[in-house]
Every structure is written in C-alpha cells, then in structure tokens.
Scaffold this active site. Structure first.
Site, PDB file in Angstrom:
ATOM      1  N   ASP A  73       0.849  -1.190   0.000  1.00  0.00           N
ATOM      2  CA  ASP A  73       0.000   0.000   0.000  1.00  0.00           C
ATOM      3  C   ASP A  73       0.885   1.240   0.000  1.00  0.00           C
ATOM      4  OD1 ASP A  73       0.987  -0.253   2.585  1.00  0.00           O
ATOM      5  OD2 ASP A  73      -0.936  -0.796   3.455  1.00  0.00           O
ATOM      6  N   ASN A 140      -7.172  -2.785  14.593  1.00  0.00           N
ATOM      7  CA  ASN A 140      -8.571  -3.018  14.204  1.00  0.00           C
ATOM      8  C   ASN A 140      -8.696  -4.166  13.199  1.00  0.00           C
ATOM      9  OD1 ASN A 140      -7.566  -1.925  11.858  1.00  0.00           O
ATOM     10  ND2 ASN A 140      -8.927  -0.153  11.802  1.00  0.00           N
ATOM     11  N   HIS A 142      -7.161  -4.532  10.393  1.00  0.00           N
ATOM     12  CA  HIS A 142      -6.999  -4.257   8.953  1.00  0.00           C
ATOM     13  C   HIS A 142      -5.757  -4.977   8.429  1.00  0.00           C
ATOM     14  CE1 HIS A 142      -4.433  -0.312   9.542  1.00  0.00           C
ATOM     15  NE2 HIS A 142      -3.681  -1.381   9.604  1.00  0.00           N
ATOM     16  N   GLU A 147      -9.771  -1.343   5.782  1.00  0.00           N
ATOM     17  CA  GLU A 147     -10.311  -1.084   7.107  1.00  0.00           C
ATOM     18  C   GLU A 147     -11.579  -1.915   7.327  1.00  0.00           C
ATOM     19  OE1 GLU A 147      -8.326   0.325   8.948  1.00  0.00           O
ATOM     20  OE2 GLU A 147      -7.640   2.299   8.345  1.00  0.00           O
TER      21      GLU A 147
HETATM   22  P1  PGA Z   1       2.511  -1.752  12.495  1.00  0.00           P
HETATM   23  O1  PGA Z   1       1.357  -1.589  11.400  1.00  0.00           O
HETATM   24  O2  PGA Z   1       3.398  -2.834  12.006  1.00  0.00           O
HETATM   25  O3  PGA Z   1       3.201  -0.397  12.501  1.00  0.00           O
HETATM   26  O4  PGA Z   1       1.839  -2.075  13.796  1.00  0.00           O
HETATM   27  C1  PGA Z   1       0.716  -2.722  10.921  1.00  0.00           C
HETATM   28  C2  PGA Z   1      -0.510  -2.320  10.151  1.00  0.00           C
HETATM   29  O5  PGA Z   1      -1.113  -1.277  10.466  1.00  0.00           O
HETATM   30  O6  PGA Z   1      -0.909  -3.062   9.240  1.00  0.00           O
END
Ligand code: PGA
Length: 250
Positions: A73, A140, A142, A147
């Site tokens: 992404d 959450n 995602h 989301e």
């Molecule tokens: P993080 O992010 O590795 O910084 O916790 C993971 C994500 O939001 O997919």
C-alpha cells in the site's frame, strides 16, 4: 503450533524470535524460488525482520537480485520524494540493501491525476501473480489499508484511513496525527488473497484483540483479516503478547 480453521498459528515468546522466524521463512522461500514475486508491507512490526534480512544480505546469505517486489500500500498526498512514503521506506530497508534491481520494485502511481486508473493498473500488475504476501495487522484487524467493513472481494483501490489507523501511524509523523495523510492506495482483500502463500506477522499487546478475533474463526467484514481464513495457505507468526488478551475487571 495451533490451527484454527485453515489458519496456522506459530506463537513465539518474543518479537525478536518472531523476526527470526519470519526472516527464516522469507530466506527459505527466496532460496527455493529466486524469481519470486513478493509483496512487502511497511510498519514497525516488520522492522526487525527487515534488519535481519539486511544483515544476511550484507553477509552474502540473502539476495533479492532475481526477485520482484511489490508494495502492499502507499499513502496518497505526500510529496513525491517524501521520506515518509512507503516507497522510500522499502527502497532504504529492502531494495538497496538486499540487492533488488530498482526496476524490479513495483509500486502504485499515487501521484497520477487519475487515481482510479492507477489503482486498476496496479491491480492488473499484481493480481494472481504474487508468490508470497507478507502482512502486518492493524489493531482493528486491517490488512493493507483495508479497514473494517471492506468487502472481501475488494480490489486495489483508493481507501480512506480510519481515525484509529491515522492515530496509530502518527508515530511516524512526529506524533502529529494532523500530518498523517487521510487517503491511501491499497491492494484490496481479493488482491491480497490471490497470493499463493501469505504470512501475517503480529507482535505486541495492541494486536491481541485482532488476533483473538482471528482465533475465534468468525469470518466477517468487520474483521478484515478474517478473509485470510478462506485462503488456505496462510501462516500467522506472532508473539505471546499478541496472543494473550488481558482480562479487565470492568
Ligand atoms: P505496524 O502496522 O506494524 O506499525 O503495527 C501494521 C498495520 O497497520 O498493518
């Protein structure tokens, strides 16, 4: 190892052990399939894994010279050369140190005047073609920037970040949530699921609720990562902290 539906859970004591396990998986995979097409995420969860990959590459034990790498992404709205872009992160942490030719690094054109076309072009480039998809997970649940509420058949597209995600990512913007972009371009859930093998990595107690949801096994759009239960070749490599939901008395 615990299995739940079609998900394989490998639980390790610490985030350091997780990083060792994930890097071993990636190195083993690439050694067997040097021409692999691999999608990498950014985020703090994978930073130790990438550190190990860089160190192995430095010692001649790992190379992406024949692989192709894809971004999971990317933010929309940052300046082209921004050091906060996911492209910059992958260039510095993966592409340069692991010997990946710059022409073998693929990413969506988030500076296009036509973002829908840019999404479609990226979808066409990757869908069905990925050998290995590496994922983190949001608190959450995602995956990518898909989301809660994202349809499981979603394709690569522009997506709005939730407030929770922007707050979580503000740590990369000096703690200022106002600097975190509101939009991104992300592989969709169906795009992610089209990879032959998926490894999801989770560390830390902030991910415990999301992991508990996956262990429950309910497939629901409110829990985007539960789409992985339908995949059939997904391995979760997680630490004890993310595997344990702390009980509260209220
Ligand atoms: P993080 O992010 O590795 O910084 O916790 C993971 C994500 O939001 O997919």
């Amino acid at each position: 190892m615990q299995t739940n539906n079609s998900l394989q859970f490998d639980v390790y004591e610490s985030d350091t052990e997780v990083a060792e396990a994930v890097s071993n998986e990636i190195i083993g995979f690439v050694n067997q399939n040097p021409n692999s097409k691999i999608s990498f995420p950014t985020g703090s969860t994978l930073s130790k894994t990438y550190e190990i990959l860089r160190s192995k590459a430095q010692h001649g034990k790992f190379s992406l010279e024949n692989a192709e790498v894809f971004l999971l992404d990317e933010y929309v709205g940052l300046p082209k050369e921004s050091k906060d872009s996911y492209l910059s992160y992958i260039i510095e942490n993966i592409q340069k140190p692991c010997g990946l030719p710059i022409g073998s690094l693929h990413y969506p054109d988030v500076h296009s005047a036509d973002l829908n076309q840019a999404s479609n072009d990226y979808e066409e480039l990757i869908a069905g073609g990925l050998d290995l998809q590496i994922l983190g997970i949001g608190s959450n649940a995602h995956i990518g920037f898909n989301e809660p509420g994202t349809p499981f058949d979603s394709k690569t597209r522009i997506s709005e970040l939730t407030r929770e995600t922007r707050e979580a990512n503000s740590k990369y913007f000096g703690g200022n949530v106002d600097l975190v972009p509101h939009r991104c371009l992300t592989q969709g859930l169906s795009t992610i699921l089209s990879a032959k093998k998926i490894i999801l990595v989770a560390t830390g107690k902030s991910k415990a609720k999301a992991i508990a949801g996956l262990k429950e096994g309910k497939i629901d759009e409110s829990l985007p990562a539960s789409a992985l239960i339908t995949h059939g070749n997904t391995q979760l490599i997680i630490d004890e902290a993310s595997n344990t939901v702390k009980q509260t008395n209220n």
